[in-house]
Scaffold this active site. Structure first.
Site, PDB file in Angstrom:
ATOM      1  N   ARG A 168      -6.821   3.692  -2.983  1.00  0.00           N
ATOM      2  CA  ARG A 168      -5.803   3.522  -1.939  1.00  0.00           C
ATOM      3  C   ARG A 168      -4.442   4.014  -2.424  1.00  0.00           C
ATOM      4  NH1 ARG A 168      -9.987   3.207  -0.664  1.00  0.00           N
ATOM      5  NH2 ARG A 168     -11.152   1.617   0.489  1.00  0.00           N
ATOM      6  N   SER A 211      -7.570  -4.025   6.778  1.00  0.00           N
ATOM      7  CA  SER A 211      -7.423  -4.871   5.582  1.00  0.00           C
ATOM      8  C   SER A 211      -5.938  -5.012   5.254  1.00  0.00           C
ATOM      9  CB  SER A 211      -8.165  -4.248   4.398  1.00  0.00           C
ATOM     10  OG  SER A 211      -9.543  -4.140   4.684  1.00  0.00           O
ATOM     11  N   GLU A 226      -1.580  -3.843   1.959  1.00  0.00           N
ATOM     12  CA  GLU A 226      -2.056  -2.470   2.139  1.00  0.00           C
ATOM     13  C   GLU A 226      -1.259  -1.717   3.197  1.00  0.00           C
ATOM     14  OE1 GLU A 226      -6.210  -0.322   3.433  1.00  0.00           O
ATOM     15  OE2 GLU A 226      -6.290  -1.860   1.901  1.00  0.00           O
TER      16      GLU A 226
END
Length: 400
Positions: free
Chosen positions: A155, A269, A392
């Site tokens: 990520r 998420s 995130e």
């Protein structure tokens, strides 16, 4: 998430040229501005954004002539930054191009995919990304950056870490799993893919194949997906079958946008899975999920007589490097005492009733309420397990 205030003004870029032009003008003006794709991974404060917002809406998919890729049984596909990601996946699946089918249902636009290095169900963009067309704002020029230059991680990417610029298009190297390829340079799908967040229904659309049968996916590498498909890990299945299975799994977790399902009114998420040392992971309860993500081998501690004669210094034994372990943020949240569906009294924000990793808008939430719940999650996990979860989504005007 359907929260947050207004922008000062909106600029709409419907082509790569518009996108580069607007971005250059905004950068040169020296005032705060926001580049926004589909908005699926963004939470803006209730006060809104105090400056112009540039919306990326350039669309189109084409095949790039690449003899090396063709010789390796692959096809190089170019998608404009504003093309809906799931529409891109559906188009590739329909043509028998494998490599991103497990990334079905992820909301957002193609240009944001390398910034976040999106991944799901055993696939990650880093595995298929060839390069991006990148407007380097610091240098004032458009250049092509290879996947290696983007330094993609979990990520993460060089762009996310501060490389200033705008992704104009992305090139993917996909396996030609049986489709008849479109002509090099020709548009594969230049039509309007509808609004960001649009997703094809499971089982819809054509699927390319050969006389031997439908085109097959990349090997299945995610246990939950293999279980849903009823196959062993490493098995290849028809591309459409795998895409449909992923969409069903995501929908069951509220991770496919649905106007009627408030559990899907989320940023996906909300926290990344923490990466910790193996030593720290051993301090957690025995049933806490752990996923080793690699280790560095120490150099051999033996020096041969031949090496000594050649002038090689005597090697000193070094301890083996400790490997890192990825934890499950969802497990940590749930075992910190915050169950699915939890909400603070009077708040419109809640933890999803389907998945503890998502914070959702029950219909009337504010950005402040989302941030308040997120802060509570961070505090509970820190108190219970001694680590701090990292958000995130991109947060603007909000602090956790």
């Amino acid at each position: 998430m359907r929260v947050g205030g207004p922008a000062e003004r909106i600029l709409l870029a419907r082509s790569a040229e518009d996108l580069a032009g607007f971005a250059t003008e905004l950068h040169d003006a020296g005032e705060p501005w926001l580049l926004l794709g589909g908005g699926s991974n963004t939470v803006v404060s209730d006060e809104g954004f105090p400056g112009p917002v540039l919306l990326v809406r350039s669309t189109g998919i084409s095949v790039v002539e690449d003899a090396e890729a063709a010789a390796a049984g692959r096809v190089r596909v170019r998608a404009q930054a504003g093309h809906d990601w799931d529409h891109l996946v559906a188009s590739c699946v329909a043509r028998g191009w494998a490599g991103i089918e497990a990334l079905s249902g992820i909301p957002g636009l193609a240009g944001a995919a390398p910034v976040q290095n999106i991944g799901a169900y055993g696939q990650e963009l880093a595995e298929v990304l060839h390069s991006v067309e990148f407007l380097d704002l610091a240098a004032g020029e458009v250049r092509r950056l290879s996947a290696a230059e983007l330094e993609l991680g979990y990520r993460d990417s060089a762009i996310k870490r501060g490389l200033e610029g705008v992704v104009l298009s992305i090139d993917l190297l996909l396996e030609d799993a049986g489709a008849a390829l479109a002509g090099a340079g020709a548009d594969v799908d230049a039509g309007d893919p509808a609004a960001p967040g649009r997703h094809a229904a499971p089982g819809s659309g054509p699927e390319a194949g050969t006389d031997a049968g439908p085109a097959l996916s990349a090997p299945v590498r995610y246990a939950q997906l293999a279980s849903a498909l009823g196959v062993e890990l490493g098995t290849r299945v028809p591309l459409r079958v795998l895409r449909d299975a992923v969409l069903r799994l995501r929908a069951a977790k509220g991770m496919v946008l649905d106007e009627e399902d408030h559990d899907s009114w989320s940023a996906g998420s909300f926290f990344t899975n923490p990466i910790v040392s193996e030593r720290f992971a051993r301090s957690l309860p025995a049933d806490a999920p752990r996923f080793p993500i690699g280790e560095t081998e120490s150099a051999p501690a033996v020096t041969s007589f031949e090496e000594l004669a050649a002038g090689v210094p005597l090697r000193v034994p070094q301890p083996a490097a400790e490997r890192s372990v990825k934890l499950s943020a969802a497990w940590l949240i749930e075992h910190s005492g915050l169950s699915r569906g939890f909400r603070l009294p009077g708040s419109g924000a809640a933890i999803s009733s389907k998945h503890t990793l998502a914070i959702t808008n029950g219909g009337a939430a504010t950005a402040g309420e989302v941030a308040e719940l997120a802060r509570l999650v961070v505090q509970r996990v820190q108190q219970e397990f001694g680590l701090i979860l990292a958000p995130e989504p991109n947060l603007y005007g909000l602090e956790l």
